[in-house]
Design a protein around this motif. Structure first.
Motif, PDB file in Angstrom:
ATOM      1  N   UNK A 180     -15.726  -3.722  15.487  1.00  0.00           N
ATOM      2  CA  UNK A 180     -14.809  -4.800  15.837  1.00  0.00           C
ATOM      3  C   UNK A 180     -13.473  -4.195  16.229  1.00  0.00           C
ATOM      4  N   UNK A 181     -12.643  -4.990  16.900  1.00  0.00           N
ATOM      5  CA  UNK A 181     -11.358  -4.475  17.340  1.00  0.00           C
ATOM      6  C   UNK A 181     -10.321  -5.580  17.282  1.00  0.00           C
ATOM      7  N   UNK A 182      -9.057  -5.184  17.347  1.00  0.00           N
ATOM      8  CA  UNK A 182      -7.980  -6.147  17.302  1.00  0.00           C
ATOM      9  C   UNK A 182      -6.637  -5.478  17.486  1.00  0.00           C
ATOM     10  N   UNK A 183      -5.599  -6.263  17.298  1.00  0.00           N
ATOM     11  CA  UNK A 183      -4.229  -5.774  17.411  1.00  0.00           C
ATOM     12  C   UNK A 183      -3.437  -6.254  16.207  1.00  0.00           C
ATOM     13  N   UNK A 184      -2.712  -5.337  15.596  1.00  0.00           N
ATOM     14  CA  UNK A 184      -1.808  -5.713  14.508  1.00  0.00           C
ATOM     15  C   UNK A 184      -0.374  -5.681  15.012  1.00  0.00           C
ATOM     16  N   UNK A 185       0.382  -6.702  14.671  1.00  0.00           N
ATOM     17  CA  UNK A 185       1.812  -6.759  14.957  1.00  0.00           C
ATOM     18  C   UNK A 185       2.543  -6.377  13.677  1.00  0.00           C
ATOM     19  N   UNK A 186       3.143  -5.203  13.685  1.00  0.00           N
ATOM     20  CA  UNK A 186       3.729  -4.633  12.471  1.00  0.00           C
ATOM     21  C   UNK A 186       5.250  -4.637  12.598  1.00  0.00           C
ATOM     22  N   UNK A 187       5.920  -5.272  11.649  1.00  0.00           N
ATOM     23  CA  UNK A 187       7.370  -5.321  11.612  1.00  0.00           C
ATOM     24  C   UNK A 187       7.875  -4.348  10.558  1.00  0.00           C
ATOM     25  N   UNK A 188       8.869  -3.543  10.939  1.00  0.00           N
ATOM     26  CA  UNK A 188       9.364  -2.500  10.054  1.00  0.00           C
ATOM     27  C   UNK A 188      10.881  -2.562   9.928  1.00  0.00           C
ATOM     28  N   UNK A 189      11.361  -2.048   8.799  1.00  0.00           N
ATOM     29  CA  UNK A 189      12.798  -1.885   8.585  1.00  0.00           C
ATOM     30  C   UNK A 189      13.046  -0.460   8.117  1.00  0.00           C
ATOM     31  N   UNK A 190      14.256   0.021   8.401  1.00  0.00           N
ATOM     32  CA  UNK A 190      14.624   1.374   8.003  1.00  0.00           C
ATOM     33  C   UNK A 190      15.447   1.307   6.721  1.00  0.00           C
ATOM     34  N   UNK A 191      15.024   2.065   5.720  1.00  0.00           N
ATOM     35  CA  UNK A 191      15.752   2.126   4.453  1.00  0.00           C
ATOM     36  C   UNK A 191      17.029   2.949   4.628  1.00  0.00           C
ATOM     37  N   UNK A 192      17.890   2.898   3.611  1.00  0.00           N
ATOM     38  CA  UNK A 192      19.165   3.612   3.701  1.00  0.00           C
ATOM     39  C   UNK A 192      18.986   5.118   3.790  1.00  0.00           C
ATOM     40  N   UNK A 193      17.846   5.634   3.330  1.00  0.00           N
ATOM     41  CA  UNK A 193      17.597   7.070   3.417  1.00  0.00           C
ATOM     42  C   UNK A 193      16.919   7.461   4.729  1.00  0.00           C
ATOM     43  N   UNK A 194      16.774   6.507   5.651  1.00  0.00           N
ATOM     44  CA  UNK A 194      16.208   6.804   6.963  1.00  0.00           C
ATOM     45  C   UNK A 194      14.711   6.629   7.077  1.00  0.00           C
ATOM     46  N   UNK A 195      14.025   6.255   5.988  1.00  0.00           N
ATOM     47  CA  UNK A 195      12.579   6.074   6.019  1.00  0.00           C
ATOM     48  C   UNK A 195      12.236   4.694   6.560  1.00  0.00           C
ATOM     49  N   UNK A 196      11.258   4.666   7.501  1.00  0.00           N
ATOM     50  CA  UNK A 196      10.742   3.391   7.987  1.00  0.00           C
ATOM     51  C   UNK A 196       9.713   2.861   6.999  1.00  0.00           C
ATOM     52  N   UNK A 197       9.766   1.551   6.743  1.00  0.00           N
ATOM     53  CA  UNK A 197       8.828   0.895   5.841  1.00  0.00           C
ATOM     54  C   UNK A 197       8.347  -0.403   6.467  1.00  0.00           C
ATOM     55  N   UNK A 198       7.101  -0.751   6.195  1.00  0.00           N
ATOM     56  CA  UNK A 198       6.534  -1.988   6.732  1.00  0.00           C
ATOM     57  C   UNK A 198       7.032  -3.169   5.918  1.00  0.00           C
ATOM     58  N   UNK A 199       7.528  -4.174   6.627  1.00  0.00           N
ATOM     59  CA  UNK A 199       7.956  -5.401   5.962  1.00  0.00           C
ATOM     60  C   UNK A 199       6.919  -6.511   6.099  1.00  0.00           C
ATOM     61  N   UNK A 200       6.203  -6.513   7.206  1.00  0.00           N
ATOM     62  CA  UNK A 200       5.302  -7.623   7.503  1.00  0.00           C
ATOM     63  C   UNK A 200       4.281  -7.161   8.535  1.00  0.00           C
ATOM     64  N   UNK A 201       3.078  -7.706   8.468  1.00  0.00           N
ATOM     65  CA  UNK A 201       2.062  -7.383   9.472  1.00  0.00           C
ATOM     66  C   UNK A 201       1.097  -8.551   9.610  1.00  0.00           C
ATOM     67  N   UNK A 202       0.613  -8.770  10.830  1.00  0.00           N
ATOM     68  CA  UNK A 202      -0.405  -9.793  11.059  1.00  0.00           C
ATOM     69  C   UNK A 202      -1.408  -9.266  12.075  1.00  0.00           C
ATOM     70  N   UNK A 203      -2.600  -9.831  12.057  1.00  0.00           N
ATOM     71  CA  UNK A 203      -3.705  -9.342  12.887  1.00  0.00           C
ATOM     72  C   UNK A 203      -4.137 -10.385  13.888  1.00  0.00           C
ATOM     73  N   UNK A 204      -4.373  -9.908  15.129  1.00  0.00           N
ATOM     74  CA  UNK A 204      -5.026 -10.714  16.166  1.00  0.00           C
ATOM     75  C   UNK A 204      -6.373 -10.077  16.440  1.00  0.00           C
ATOM     76  N   UNK A 205      -7.434 -10.741  16.025  1.00  0.00           N
ATOM     77  CA  UNK A 205      -8.786 -10.194  16.167  1.00  0.00           C
ATOM     78  C   UNK A 205      -9.325 -10.453  17.558  1.00  0.00           C
ATOM     79  N   UNK A 206      -9.955  -9.444  18.167  1.00  0.00           N
ATOM     80  CA  UNK A 206     -10.579  -9.628  19.459  1.00  0.00           C
ATOM     81  C   UNK A 206     -11.852 -10.450  19.326  1.00  0.00           C
ATOM     82  N   UNK A 207     -12.127 -11.267  20.325  1.00  0.00           N
ATOM     83  CA  UNK A 207     -13.386 -12.012  20.376  1.00  0.00           C
ATOM     84  C   UNK A 207     -14.467 -11.097  20.954  1.00  0.00           C
ATOM     85  N   UNK A 208     -15.566 -10.966  20.236  1.00  0.00           N
ATOM     86  CA  UNK A 208     -16.637 -10.063  20.681  1.00  0.00           C
ATOM     87  C   UNK A 208     -17.588 -10.776  21.625  1.00  0.00           C
TER      88      UNK A 208
END
Length: 208
Positions: A180-208
């Motif tokens: 199966x395949x799909x696309x995830x929309x991933x939202x990220x924020x940068x912490x004060x130490x410069x590290x990127x972290x995921x805040x939110x994610x959602x999936x759009x599944x492909x129709x087979x």
């Protein structure tokens, strides 16, 4: 054609992004080090560096990326490894595919980890694929095929990455299964130490 599939959003607070432009922009190939499909079934193991998986039920899987080796200064790398982890599960150790999302929370913000810690993964809905595969003792591997951005974030401390992926079902009884395949929309924020972290994610599944 893609079809939007309702899933549990992994954060209650949406990251507000002002995006300009349309379509996939600044697309890039996925890092090869994190997208090679394994050939061996995973083993259940402890989380890297003794980290605790939110929810207290899931075990780590040996075919996952190592969070301690992710380039956290690169939002694409973080989004890629998070997405791989969130779709990697094993029906012999997990009770629902929500266990995968809780493992993926190790790439998330403290707030995301807290939300996952409070969530009972055993109560997850929408388990048709997982339940169908349980009798085959199936495990999954995920290959990221491409990544991109749709516009430009309003702040240098915010990013929105689209991750296109393919998930392979490995049945231990050696019967055939469709990928199966799909696309995830991933939202990220940068912490004060410069590290990127995921805040939110959602999936759009492909129709087979």
């Amino acid at each position: 054609m893609k079809q939007s599939t309702p899933i549990r959003i992994t954060s209650m607070a949406l990251l507000t992004l002002a995006l300009t432009g349309c379509g996939f922009g600044q697309g890039s190939a996925a890092p090869s080090a994190t997208t090679t499909a394994p050939v061996q079934a995973p083993n259940a193991t402890t989380a890297p560096e003794g980290q605790r998986i939110p929810g207290g039920k899931a075990t780590w899987l040996s075919n996952l990326p190592d969070p301690s080796k992710t380039d956290t200064g690169d939002s694409v790398a973080v989004a890629t490894d998070y997405t791989i982890a969130s779709h990697t599960w094993d029906t012999t150790t997990d009770l629902t595919d929500a266990y995968a999302v809780q493992r993926a929370a190790l790439w998330g913000t403290p707030e995301l980890r807290q939300l996952e810690d409070e969530y009972d993964a055993d109560q997850a809905k929408g388990q048709a694929t997982f339940n169908d595969e349980a009798s085959h003792r199936t495990w999954t591997s995920v290959k990221v095929t491409s990544t991109g951005r749709d516009g430009v974030a309003a702040s240098p401390d915010q990013d929105a990455i689209t991750v296109n992926w393919t998930m392979t079902l490995h049945r231990r009884d050696n019967t055939k299964a469709k990928a199966s395949s799909g696309t995830d929309d991933v939202l990220l924020v940068k912490a004060t130490d410069g590290r990127w972290q995921v805040q939110n994610s959602s999936t759009r599944q492909d129709v087979q």
